[in-house]
Structure formats: C-alpha cells, structure tokens
Design an enzyme around this catalytic site. Structure first.
Site, PDB file in Angstrom:
ATOM      1  N   MET A   1      22.676  40.553  95.820  1.00  0.00           N
ATOM      2  CA  MET A   1      23.428  41.729  96.239  1.00  0.00           C
ATOM      3  C   MET A   1      24.826  41.357  96.737  1.00  0.00           C
ATOM      4  SD  MET A   1      21.095  43.733  95.326  1.00  0.00           S
ATOM      5  CE  MET A   1      21.382  45.398  95.919  1.00  0.00           C
TER       6      MET A   1
ATOM      7  N   HIS B   1      19.714  45.275  86.391  1.00  0.00           N
ATOM      8  CA  HIS B   1      20.149  46.426  87.178  1.00  0.00           C
ATOM      9  C   HIS B   1      19.118  47.541  87.028  1.00  0.00           C
ATOM     10  CE1 HIS B   1      22.881  49.112  89.219  1.00  0.00           C
ATOM     11  NE2 HIS B   1      22.593  50.015  88.297  1.00  0.00           N
TER      12      HIS B   1
ATOM     13  N   GLU C   1      11.222  46.029  84.761  1.00  0.00           N
ATOM     14  CA  GLU C   1      12.150  44.916  85.020  1.00  0.00           C
ATOM     15  C   GLU C   1      11.437  43.586  84.794  1.00  0.00           C
ATOM     16  OE1 GLU C   1      14.580  45.043  88.577  1.00  0.00           O
ATOM     17  OE2 GLU C   1      14.203  47.183  88.825  1.00  0.00           O
TER      18      GLU C   1
HETATM   19  C1  GAR Z   1      15.567  44.890  91.591  1.00  0.00           C
HETATM   20  O1  GAR Z   1      15.126  46.203  91.411  1.00  0.00           O
HETATM   21  C2  GAR Z   1      16.889  44.674  90.902  1.00  0.00           C
HETATM   22  O2  GAR Z   1      17.000  45.381  89.691  1.00  0.00           O
HETATM   23  C3  GAR Z   1      17.834  45.227  91.925  1.00  0.00           C
HETATM   24  O3  GAR Z   1      17.347  44.784  93.154  1.00  0.00           O
HETATM   25  C4  GAR Z   1      15.934  44.634  93.049  1.00  0.00           C
HETATM   26  C5  GAR Z   1      15.576  43.243  93.485  1.00  0.00           C
HETATM   27  O4  GAR Z   1      14.183  43.104  93.571  1.00  0.00           O
HETATM   28  N1  GAR Z   1      19.178  44.772  91.712  1.00  0.00           N
HETATM   29  C6  GAR Z   1      20.248  45.461  92.059  1.00  0.00           C
HETATM   30  O5  GAR Z   1      20.186  46.543  92.597  1.00  0.00           O
HETATM   31  C7  GAR Z   1      21.560  44.787  91.720  1.00  0.00           C
HETATM   32  N2  GAR Z   1      22.652  45.617  92.119  1.00  0.00           N
HETATM   33  P1  GAR Z   1      13.521  41.682  93.535  1.00  0.00           P
HETATM   34  O6  GAR Z   1      14.219  40.839  94.601  1.00  0.00           O
HETATM   35  O7  GAR Z   1      12.092  41.932  93.881  1.00  0.00           O
HETATM   36  O8  GAR Z   1      13.710  41.124  92.159  1.00  0.00           O
END
Ligand code: GAR
Length: 211
Positions: free
Chosen positions: A91, A110, A175
């Site tokens: 992030m 994303h 994802e």
């Molecule tokens: C995921 O949903 C990813 O797509 C999102 O953060 C989450 C992380 O989850 N990414 C963003 O929003 C990027 N701007 P995770 O740490 O369990 O993979």
C-alpha cells in the site's frame, strides 16, 4: 527460474497464494524474497514459516521522502538478485524511481475490474455505484497508479444484499486464482509488458544514479 520478490504491507493472503503456486514443479518463478514496508505485516510470519527469506524496509521513518525509501527497497532487491517483483497488497504509491527501474518486471494486483475503481475502497465504491459485476485485475506497473497494461482479470457478480466484506471475500478468492496464473505466464515469458517485452530476458540494467 525467475527470481521473484513479493512486496507486502499486510496480511499477505495473495503472497501465500503465490508461494503455494511457486512450489509446483516446473513453475517458472522462484519466490526468493518477501519484503514488507511495515514490521507488523502479518504476511512476514507466513513467509518465514514457508522458509522464504524476508526483509523489512520500514517506510514510516522516511516520511514523505518516497524516493529515499524506494532506494532502500531497491538495494535489498538487488542484494537478493531479484528479477521480477509482485506487489501484493503493497500500500505505497510508487515514484518513477522504482517504476522506471522495474518497467516490464513489476506486477500488481488490484481489487477491481480496472479501469473501474482505481485507488482505495474499491468494494465500497462498487456497491455504491450499483455495478452488477466487480472483480480483480493483475497488471504491469506503470507510473500512473492502477493503470498499466492488463495481464489477467476475473469478474464476480455483485449479489443482492452484498456487504463490503462479502463482496471483498468473493473477489479475494479470484485474486488468489489469477495472480499465480499471471505470474506463471509473465515469468514463463508467455506475456510481457507491451512496451518492455524484453525486460525479463535482458540482463539487469545497472542501478540508476542517485542524485
Ligand atoms: C488485496 O485485496 C489486494 O488486491 C489489495 O489489497 C489486498 C491485500 O490482501 N491491494 C490493493 O488494494 C492495492 N491498492 P492480502 O495482503 O491478503 O493479499
């Protein structure tokens, strides 16, 4: 196998999906490093438990000096001989320093069907907009946030009565499916950034000068 780093800021569920996929025989990427910009990122313990080298380059002490933080990240990536980077819930907005260094060698996931809903709070915004389809996107990272060439997408329905959490969970399952698949085609050379098609096969460029 292509030495790959995963950059995280939090729980790391996409990171786990990538680690699991990369264990399969013949998978073209080796996850050689998990790097977090926060020492309390939950994914760090999961990576360590999986036997993957981890590193923390805290972003907080650098304040607004994003380029200085990125230079520190870059040094760690180079020290580990990394050739491909996967952002997985990382992030931090990237500056041209890292983006330029990794053009054609950096992927991001994303949680929306880009170009819809770039940025934060994608699930709440999808619900507020009343879209019937939502999803996730894996794309090559470019200077414009969440706007690089798309490598993979998956769509999910938005169901009546959906909450943000329910929708997020439905997207997250996708994802975990498409990110390993996108890494497989990218590391295997079956897909490339259209403007940097040789990036992954070329030798590493020399480090940019720090001015
Ligand atoms: C995921 O949903 C990813 O797509 C999102 O953060 C989450 C992380 O989850 N990414 C963003 O929003 C990027 N701007 P995770 O740490 O369990 O993979």
């Amino acid at each position: 196998r292509v030495k790959t780093a995963i950059l995280i800021s939090g729980r790391g569920s996409n990171m786990v999906a990538l680690l699991e996929a990369a264990r399969a025989p013949g998978f073209p990427a080796e996850i050689a490093l998990v790097l977090a910009n926060k020492a309390d990122a939950g994914g760090l313990a999961l990576a360590a438990a999986a036997g993957v080298p981890t590193a923390v380059v805290e972003s907080r002490p650098f304040g607004r000096d994003r380029a200085a933080h990125e230079a520190a990240v870059q040094a760690v990536l180079e020290a580990h001989g990394i050739r491909l980077v996967c952002l997985a819930g990382y992030m931090r907005l990237l500056t041209p320093f890292l983006v330029g260094r990794w053009a054609g060698r950096m992927l991001n996931i994303h949680p929306s069907l880009l170009p819809a809903f770039p940025g934060l709070d994608t699930h709440a915004r999808a619900l507020a907009a009343g879209v019937r389809l939502h999803g996730c996107t894996v794309h090559w990272v470019t200077e414009e946030m969440d706007a690089g060439p798309i490598l993979a997408q998956a769509a999910v329905p938005v169901l009546p009565g959906d909450t943000e959490a329910a929708l997020a969970a439905r997207v997250l399952a996708q994802e975990h499916r498409i990110y390993p698949e996108a890494l497989r085609v990218a590391a295997g050379g079956a897909a490339a950034h259209p403007d940097h098609s040789a990036a992954l096969t070329n030798p590493l460029p020399s480090p940019p000068a720090l001015s």
